[in-house]
Scaffold this motif. Sequence first.
Motif, short mmCIF file in Angstrom:
data_model
loop_
_atom_site.label_atom_id
_atom_site.label_comp_id
_atom_site.label_asym_id
_atom_site.label_seq_id
_atom_site.Cartn_x
_atom_site.Cartn_y
_atom_site.Cartn_z
N ASN A 1 0.83 -1.21 0.00
CA ASN A 1 0.00 0.00 0.00
C ASN A 1 0.86 1.25 0.00
O ASN A 1 1.99 1.24 0.48
CB ASN A 1 -0.93 -0.01 1.21
CG ASN A 1 -1.95 1.11 1.17
OD1 ASN A 1 -1.70 2.20 1.67
ND2 ASN A 1 -3.10 0.84 0.58
N LYS A 2 0.31 2.34 -0.52
CA LYS A 2 1.05 3.60 -0.60
C LYS A 2 1.43 4.16 0.77
O LYS A 2 2.32 5.00 0.87
CB LYS A 2 0.23 4.65 -1.38
CG LYS A 2 -0.99 5.18 -0.65
CD LYS A 2 -1.69 6.23 -1.46
CE LYS A 2 -2.90 6.81 -0.73
NZ LYS A 2 -2.54 7.52 0.50
N ASP A 3 0.77 3.68 1.82
CA ASP A 3 1.08 4.15 3.18
C ASP A 3 2.20 3.34 3.84
O ASP A 3 2.60 3.65 4.96
CB ASP A 3 -0.19 4.07 4.05
CG ASP A 3 -1.27 5.03 3.55
OD1 ASP A 3 -0.91 6.14 3.10
OD2 ASP A 3 -2.46 4.68 3.62
N HIS A 4 2.68 2.31 3.14
CA HIS A 4 3.76 1.50 3.68
C HIS A 4 5.02 2.36 3.84
O HIS A 4 5.29 3.26 3.04
CB HIS A 4 4.04 0.32 2.75
CG HIS A 4 4.89 -0.75 3.34
ND1 HIS A 4 6.26 -0.65 3.43
CD2 HIS A 4 4.57 -1.96 3.89
CE1 HIS A 4 6.75 -1.74 3.98
NE2 HIS A 4 5.74 -2.56 4.27
N ILE A 5 5.82 2.07 4.88
CA ILE A 5 7.02 2.84 5.15
C ILE A 5 7.99 2.83 3.97
O ILE A 5 8.69 3.81 3.70
CB ILE A 5 7.73 2.29 6.42
CG1 ILE A 5 8.96 3.13 6.76
CG2 ILE A 5 8.09 0.83 6.24
CD1 ILE A 5 8.68 4.56 7.10
N LEU A 6 7.98 1.74 3.23
CA LEU A 6 8.86 1.63 2.06
C LEU A 6 8.51 2.69 1.02
O LEU A 6 9.40 3.34 0.45
CB LEU A 6 8.72 0.22 1.48
CG LEU A 6 9.77 -0.27 0.49
CD1 LEU A 6 9.86 -1.79 0.55
CD2 LEU A 6 9.46 0.16 -0.92
N ILE A 7 7.22 2.88 0.76
CA ILE A 7 6.77 3.88 -0.21
C ILE A 7 7.06 5.29 0.30
O ILE A 7 7.47 6.17 -0.46
CB ILE A 7 5.27 3.72 -0.50
CG1 ILE A 7 4.97 2.30 -0.99
CG2 ILE A 7 4.81 4.74 -1.53
CD1 ILE A 7 5.70 1.90 -2.25
N LYS A 8 6.87 5.49 1.60
CA LYS A 8 7.14 6.80 2.19
C LYS A 8 8.62 7.18 2.03
O LYS A 8 8.95 8.34 1.74
CB LYS A 8 6.76 6.79 3.68
CG LYS A 8 5.27 6.59 3.95
CD LYS A 8 4.45 7.71 3.37
CE LYS A 8 2.97 7.54 3.72
NZ LYS A 8 2.14 8.61 3.10
N MET A 9 9.50 6.20 2.21
CA MET A 9 10.93 6.46 2.06
C MET A 9 11.29 6.79 0.62
O MET A 9 12.14 7.63 0.34
CB MET A 9 11.73 5.27 2.57
CG MET A 9 11.62 5.06 4.08
SD MET A 9 12.51 3.60 4.67
CE MET A 9 14.22 4.10 4.41
N LEU A 10 10.63 6.11 -0.33
CA LEU A 10 10.90 6.36 -1.74
C LEU A 10 10.34 7.69 -2.22
O LEU A 10 10.77 8.22 -3.24
CB LEU A 10 10.33 5.23 -2.60
CG LEU A 10 11.10 3.90 -2.55
CD1 LEU A 10 10.35 2.82 -3.32
CD2 LEU A 10 12.51 4.07 -3.12
N GLU A 11 9.38 8.23 -1.50
CA GLU A 11 8.86 9.55 -1.83
C GLU A 11 9.88 10.64 -1.49
O GLU A 11 9.92 11.70 -2.11
CB GLU A 11 7.55 9.81 -1.08
CG GLU A 11 6.38 8.99 -1.61
CD GLU A 11 5.12 9.18 -0.77
OE1 GLU A 11 5.22 9.85 0.30
OE2 GLU A 11 4.06 8.67 -1.17
N GLU A 12 10.73 10.36 -0.50
CA GLU A 12 11.75 11.32 -0.09
C GLU A 12 12.99 11.26 -0.97
O GLU A 12 13.63 12.26 -1.24
CB GLU A 12 12.12 11.07 1.37
CG GLU A 12 10.95 11.27 2.34
CD GLU A 12 11.33 10.94 3.77
OE1 GLU A 12 12.52 10.62 4.01
OE2 GLU A 12 10.46 11.01 4.65
N LYS A 13 13.35 10.05 -1.41
CA LYS A 13 14.50 9.89 -2.31
C LYS A 13 14.27 8.68 -3.21
O LYS A 13 13.61 7.73 -2.84
CB LYS A 13 15.79 9.73 -1.52
CG LYS A 13 15.74 8.75 -0.37
CD LYS A 13 17.02 8.82 0.43
CE LYS A 13 16.99 7.88 1.63
NZ LYS A 13 18.24 7.95 2.42
N LYS A 14 14.86 8.72 -4.39
CA LYS A 14 14.57 7.72 -5.41
C LYS A 14 15.24 6.38 -5.16
O LYS A 14 14.90 5.39 -5.81
CB LYS A 14 14.96 8.25 -6.79
CG LYS A 14 16.42 8.56 -6.95
CD LYS A 14 16.71 9.26 -8.29
CE LYS A 14 16.28 8.44 -9.47
NZ LYS A 14 16.63 9.08 -10.76
N SER A 15 16.19 6.31 -4.24
CA SER A 15 16.84 5.04 -3.91
C SER A 15 17.41 5.10 -2.50
O SER A 15 17.72 6.18 -2.00
CB SER A 15 17.95 4.72 -4.92
OG SER A 15 18.98 5.69 -4.85
#
Length: 227
Positions: free
Chosen positions: A78-92
């Motif tokens: 889901n878009k609320d997963h911590i993994l997605i949140k981290m990728l919103e801040e940086k691309k890798s």
Amino acid sequence: MSEENRIIKDISMLYELTLSIGRSLDLIDNIGLFMKTFMTRKNYEIGAVYLNQNRLNKNDYDLILAHPEVRVLTKKVNKDHILIKMLEEKKSFSIASSEDGFNELITENGVDKGEFLVFRLQNLGFIKFYSSVRKIKFSELELNQMATVIDIFSVSITACLDHKRLLFEARKREKAEIALVAEKKLHKERTHFVSAVSHQFRTPLAIIQANADLLNMVLAKMDTNNN
């Protein structure tokens, strides 16, 4: 290893990864070849690609391909997963098990210690790798080097998805054309049938009408004679 040899090795690895991209317009084949090449060259045990292919629902990323598949438990992120949140801040990003937040990123089984490496695939989704032997995360310089190849990989995925959509539209159009030809043939057969039946009815009716006219003439003549 000297600095010069390390640079040559890195360039060779990036070149090999680039060559593995876009060898096929089939989405699974394209992802599979790149992912396995990356895992072999970088000594990763698990790889997974998640994409958002639902234009109506942008909240979920579905697992498209995992290697090995049995090691990946999570089929939807889901878009609320911590993994997605981290990728919103940086691309890798690269994160080791010794760091806070490592356990929150686990979507695989058999993961205890090691390192995660995650790249955003433009606006399509993400690719995630896991190594149990690597204890130190990649530097920003190393991430940036690999990010260039990942961007090319992302473009190839877009091409695969476009190809998939074009094939779907072509098949749909082909089915519509086949249906149209069938409808025209059916209409022609119906017209022929109605014409044939109409002819079959007209012929006996004409005979009956002629006989009726003849009978009327005979009856009229008999009435005249009687008078």
